[in-house]
Design an enzyme around this catalytic site. Structure first.
Site, PDB file in Angstrom:
ATOM      1  N   SER A 154       0.781  -1.254  -0.036  1.00 42.57           N
ATOM      2  CA  SER A 154      -0.004   0.064  -0.035  1.00 42.57           C
ATOM      3  C   SER A 154       0.943   1.315   0.090  1.00 42.57           C
ATOM      4  O   SER A 154       1.522   1.390   0.772  1.00 42.57           O
ATOM      5  CB  SER A 154      -0.973   0.101   1.158  1.00 42.57           C
ATOM      6  OG  SER A 154      -1.579   1.272   1.444  1.00 42.57           O
ATOM      7  N   HIS A 212      -1.185  -1.302  -4.317  1.00 37.85           N
ATOM      8  CA  HIS A 212      -2.499  -0.985  -3.473  1.00 37.85           C
ATOM      9  C   HIS A 212      -2.419   0.578  -3.373  1.00 37.85           C
ATOM     10  O   HIS A 212      -1.672   1.076  -2.768  1.00 37.85           O
ATOM     11  CB  HIS A 212      -2.456  -1.737  -2.429  1.00 37.85           C
ATOM     12  CG  HIS A 212      -4.059  -1.716  -1.798  1.00 37.85           C
ATOM     13  ND1 HIS A 212      -4.907  -2.365  -2.251  1.00 37.85           N
ATOM     14  CD2 HIS A 212      -4.543  -1.061  -0.918  1.00 37.85           C
ATOM     15  CE1 HIS A 212      -5.989  -2.386  -1.546  1.00 37.85           C
ATOM     16  NE2 HIS A 212      -5.869  -1.300  -0.605  1.00 37.85           N
ATOM     17  N   ASP A 237      -4.923   3.306  -1.829  1.00 40.18           N
ATOM     18  CA  ASP A 237      -5.944   3.586  -0.837  1.00 40.18           C
ATOM     19  C   ASP A 237      -6.491   5.072  -1.126  1.00 40.18           C
ATOM     20  O   ASP A 237      -5.792   5.934  -0.728  1.00 40.18           O
ATOM     21  CB  ASP A 237      -5.434   3.495   0.623  1.00 40.18           C
ATOM     22  CG  ASP A 237      -5.127   2.041   1.042  1.00 40.18           C
ATOM     23  OD1 ASP A 237      -6.292   1.243   0.976  1.00 40.18           O
ATOM     24  OD2 ASP A 237      -4.299   1.555   1.269  1.00 40.18           O
ATOM     25  N   MET A 284      -9.191   7.883   0.137  1.00 37.73           N
ATOM     26  CA  MET A 284      -9.882   8.323   1.209  1.00 37.73           C
ATOM     27  C   MET A 284     -10.511   9.761   0.699  1.00 37.73           C
ATOM     28  O   MET A 284      -9.691  10.453   0.212  1.00 37.73           O
ATOM     29  CB  MET A 284      -9.056   8.264   2.432  1.00 37.73           C
ATOM     30  CG  MET A 284      -8.422   6.851   2.595  1.00 37.73           C
ATOM     31  SD  MET A 284      -7.703   6.721   4.229  1.00 37.73           S
ATOM     32  CE  MET A 284      -6.926   5.404   4.108  1.00 37.73           C
ATOM     33  N   HIS A 324      -8.475   0.877  -3.938  1.00 44.14           N
ATOM     34  CA  HIS A 324      -9.554   0.898  -3.177  1.00 44.14           C
ATOM     35  C   HIS A 324      -9.997   2.227  -2.838  1.00 44.14           C
ATOM     36  O   HIS A 324      -9.424   2.995  -2.412  1.00 44.14           O
ATOM     37  CB  HIS A 324      -8.677   0.173  -1.937  1.00 44.14           C
ATOM     38  CG  HIS A 324      -9.783   0.030  -0.766  1.00 44.14           C
ATOM     39  ND1 HIS A 324      -9.175  -0.291   0.575  1.00 44.14           N
ATOM     40  CD2 HIS A 324     -11.128   0.114  -0.464  1.00 44.14           C
ATOM     41  CE1 HIS A 324     -10.043  -0.182   1.526  1.00 44.14           C
ATOM     42  NE2 HIS A 324     -11.137   0.053   0.608  1.00 44.14           N
ATOM     43  N   MET A 332     -12.578   4.301  -0.604  1.00 49.47           N
ATOM     44  CA  MET A 332     -13.042   4.729   0.439  1.00 49.47           C
ATOM     45  C   MET A 332     -13.610   6.045   0.374  1.00 49.47           C
ATOM     46  O   MET A 332     -13.417   7.005   1.257  1.00 49.47           O
ATOM     47  CB  MET A 332     -12.086   4.695   1.475  1.00 49.47           C
ATOM     48  CG  MET A 332     -11.499   3.288   2.098  1.00 49.47           C
ATOM     49  SD  MET A 332     -10.203   3.114   2.940  1.00 49.47           S
ATOM     50  CE  MET A 332      -8.947   3.142   1.961  1.00 49.47           C
ATOM     51  N   MET A 379     -11.522  -6.033   5.064  1.00 52.39           N
ATOM     52  CA  MET A 379     -10.429  -5.004   5.881  1.00 52.39           C
ATOM     53  C   MET A 379     -10.522  -5.856   7.158  1.00 52.39           C
ATOM     54  O   MET A 379     -11.188  -6.149   8.024  1.00 52.39           O
ATOM     55  CB  MET A 379     -11.300  -3.868   6.173  1.00 52.39           C
ATOM     56  CG  MET A 379     -11.437  -2.991   4.798  1.00 52.39           C
ATOM     57  SD  MET A 379     -10.019  -2.405   3.926  1.00 52.39           S
ATOM     58  CE  MET A 379      -9.053  -1.537   5.422  1.00 52.39           C
ATOM     59  N   GLY A 390      -9.379   3.756   7.366  1.00 54.94           N
ATOM     60  CA  GLY A 390      -9.123   5.294   7.286  1.00 54.94           C
ATOM     61  C   GLY A 390      -7.837   5.608   7.729  1.00 54.94           C
ATOM     62  O   GLY A 390      -7.343   7.021   7.386  1.00 54.94           O
ATOM     63  N   PHE A 391      -6.806   4.780   8.440  1.00 56.48           N
ATOM     64  CA  PHE A 391      -5.491   5.198   8.778  1.00 56.48           C
ATOM     65  C   PHE A 391      -4.767   3.938   8.456  1.00 56.48           C
ATOM     66  O   PHE A 391      -5.046   2.841   8.791  1.00 56.48           O
ATOM     67  CB  PHE A 391      -5.223   5.674  10.176  1.00 56.48           C
ATOM     68  CG  PHE A 391      -6.052   6.919  10.360  1.00 56.48           C
ATOM     69  CD1 PHE A 391      -5.600   8.320  10.209  1.00 56.48           C
ATOM     70  CD2 PHE A 391      -7.387   6.855  10.738  1.00 56.48           C
ATOM     71  CE1 PHE A 391      -6.174   9.520  10.503  1.00 56.48           C
ATOM     72  CE2 PHE A 391      -8.260   8.218  11.083  1.00 56.48           C
ATOM     73  CZ  PHE A 391      -7.428   9.422  10.704  1.00 56.48           C
ATOM     74  N   GLY A 392      -3.361   4.262   8.051  1.00 60.76           N
ATOM     75  CA  GLY A 392      -2.516   3.015   7.876  1.00 60.76           C
ATOM     76  C   GLY A 392      -1.952   2.940   9.399  1.00 60.76           C
ATOM     77  O   GLY A 392      -1.979   3.381  10.427  1.00 60.76           O
ATOM     78  N   GLY A 393      -1.160   1.634   9.557  1.00 53.67           N
ATOM     79  CA  GLY A 393      -0.537   1.532  10.739  1.00 53.67           C
ATOM     80  C   GLY A 393      -1.216   0.741  11.786  1.00 53.67           C
ATOM     81  O   GLY A 393      -0.534   0.534  12.868  1.00 53.67           O
ATOM     82  N   ASP A 449      -6.539  -6.707   4.059  1.00 49.49           N
ATOM     83  CA  ASP A 449      -5.753  -5.227   4.222  1.00 49.49           C
ATOM     84  C   ASP A 449      -5.917  -4.829   5.706  1.00 49.49           C
ATOM     85  O   ASP A 449      -7.119  -4.448   5.948  1.00 49.49           O
ATOM     86  CB  ASP A 449      -6.421  -4.473   2.969  1.00 49.49           C
ATOM     87  CG  ASP A 449      -5.840  -3.011   3.030  1.00 49.49           C
ATOM     88  OD1 ASP A 449      -4.977  -2.805   3.887  1.00 49.49           O
ATOM     89  OD2 ASP A 449      -6.507  -2.150   2.542  1.00 49.49           O
ATOM     90  N   GLY A 450      -4.912  -4.457   6.068  1.00 55.28           N
ATOM     91  CA  GLY A 450      -4.645  -4.026   7.517  1.00 55.28           C
ATOM     92  C   GLY A 450      -3.835  -4.725   8.669  1.00 55.28           C
ATOM     93  O   GLY A 450      -4.530  -5.800   8.872  1.00 55.28           O
ATOM     94  N   GLY A 451      -2.928  -4.147   8.731  1.00 52.41           N
ATOM     95  CA  GLY A 451      -2.258  -4.968  10.030  1.00 52.41           C
ATOM     96  C   GLY A 451      -1.436  -6.349   9.289  1.00 52.41           C
ATOM     97  O   GLY A 451      -1.184  -7.199  10.290  1.00 52.41           O
ATOM     98  N   GLY A 476       1.374  -2.156   4.085  1.00 49.76           N
ATOM     99  CA  GLY A 476       1.686  -0.934   3.977  1.00 49.76           C
ATOM    100  C   GLY A 476       3.029  -0.713   4.721  1.00 49.76           C
ATOM    101  O   GLY A 476       4.212  -0.908   4.386  1.00 49.76           O
ATOM    102  N   SER A 477       2.949  -0.360   5.974  1.00 50.80           N
ATOM    103  CA  SER A 477       4.115  -0.197   6.931  1.00 50.80           C
ATOM    104  C   SER A 477       5.024  -1.300   7.161  1.00 50.80           C
ATOM    105  O   SER A 477       6.217  -1.098   7.418  1.00 50.80           O
ATOM    106  CB  SER A 477       3.700   0.524   8.319  1.00 50.80           C
ATOM    107  OG  SER A 477       2.594  -0.475   8.830  1.00 50.80           O
TER     108      SER A 477
END
Length: 224
Positions: free
Chosen positions: A9, A34, A36, A38, A68, A70, A139, A144-147, A177-179, A199-200
């Site tokens: 991401s 990816h 994102d 928003m 993606h 959002m 998800m 709404g936020f990365g990390g 997607d996420g964590g 992402g991170s």
């Protein structure tokens, strides 16, 4: 099931050198990019528009761009992302006035359509649109936020989605997607994902290639 895809991401990339960062992560072994998107309306953050997708294409990025959305409402902006160079376009069912119409619009724009499910959004709608989608994105954080940290309860939902897709016999990717990171990607793969957004966990490391290689090793262990 599909071959595993790693989709970094760019939300976590260094925005001052986005083109170079994207090329570097693809050279390190990533498959998709990816994106994102928003709108500070559907989610409380503001990120990329079609101009960024077009800029990546103009910079020479040829890998699949996994966009993606959002945003709400969603239909008006879809043709712009398609024209800019998106390959996959996914959206949240809550953001569409008519889900089937939105999916058809994405298809008409010559992109691959998909639906995104927040952690609290049930999968019921899949019963009615499996023949119209190419990808399902779950998800594993609230968008709404990365990390953010991975929500463990999504693993059961992932298993359920895998069962639905397998029973349907349709050619549909199952994305998470996420964590997502090295130490949990194996159990995510075991639960049925074949496409992994990180992402991170990638951009926050000093060696993208080493990180992606370790992720693939964990996925391979899940599939053996």
């Amino acid at each position: 099931m599909h071959n595993a895809v790693i989709a970094p991401s760019i939300l976590s990339a260094d925005m001052s050198k986005l083109g170079e960062e994207t090329k570097s992560v693809l050279a390190a072994g990533a498959d998709f990019v990816h994106v994102d998107v928003m709108d500070n309306h559907y989610v409380p953050n503001l990120t990329f528009g079609p101009i960024v997708v077009k800029a990546l294409r103009n910079f020479g990025i040829v890998a699949p761009l996994d966009v993606h959305l959002m945003i709400k409402p969603v239909d008006r902006i879809i043709p712009e992302f398609a024209e800019a160079g998106a390959d996959y376009i996914t959206f949240h069912p809550e953001a569409s006035e008519n889900i089937e119409h939105t999916l058809e619009l994405i298809r008409q724009c010559e992109c691959k359509p998909g639906l995104v499910f927040n952690p609290a959004t049930p999968l019921d709608i899949l019963d009615h649109i499996l023949d119209k989608i190419d990808i399902v994105l779950l998800m594993s954080v609230n968008p709404g936020f990365g990390g953010q940290s991975f929500i463990e309860s999504v693993l059961d939902k992932l298993r359920h989605a895998r069962e639905i897709i397998d029973k349907s016999k349709y050619d549909i990717r199952l994305e998470i997607d996420g964590g997502v990171k090295i130490d949990n990607i194996r159990k995510i793969a075991e639960a049925g994902a074949d496409t992994f957004v990180a992402g991170s966990a990638i951009f926050g490391t000093d060696n993208y290639g080493s990180t992606i290689t370790m992720m693939r090793e964990q996925i391979a262990l899940a599939n053996n």
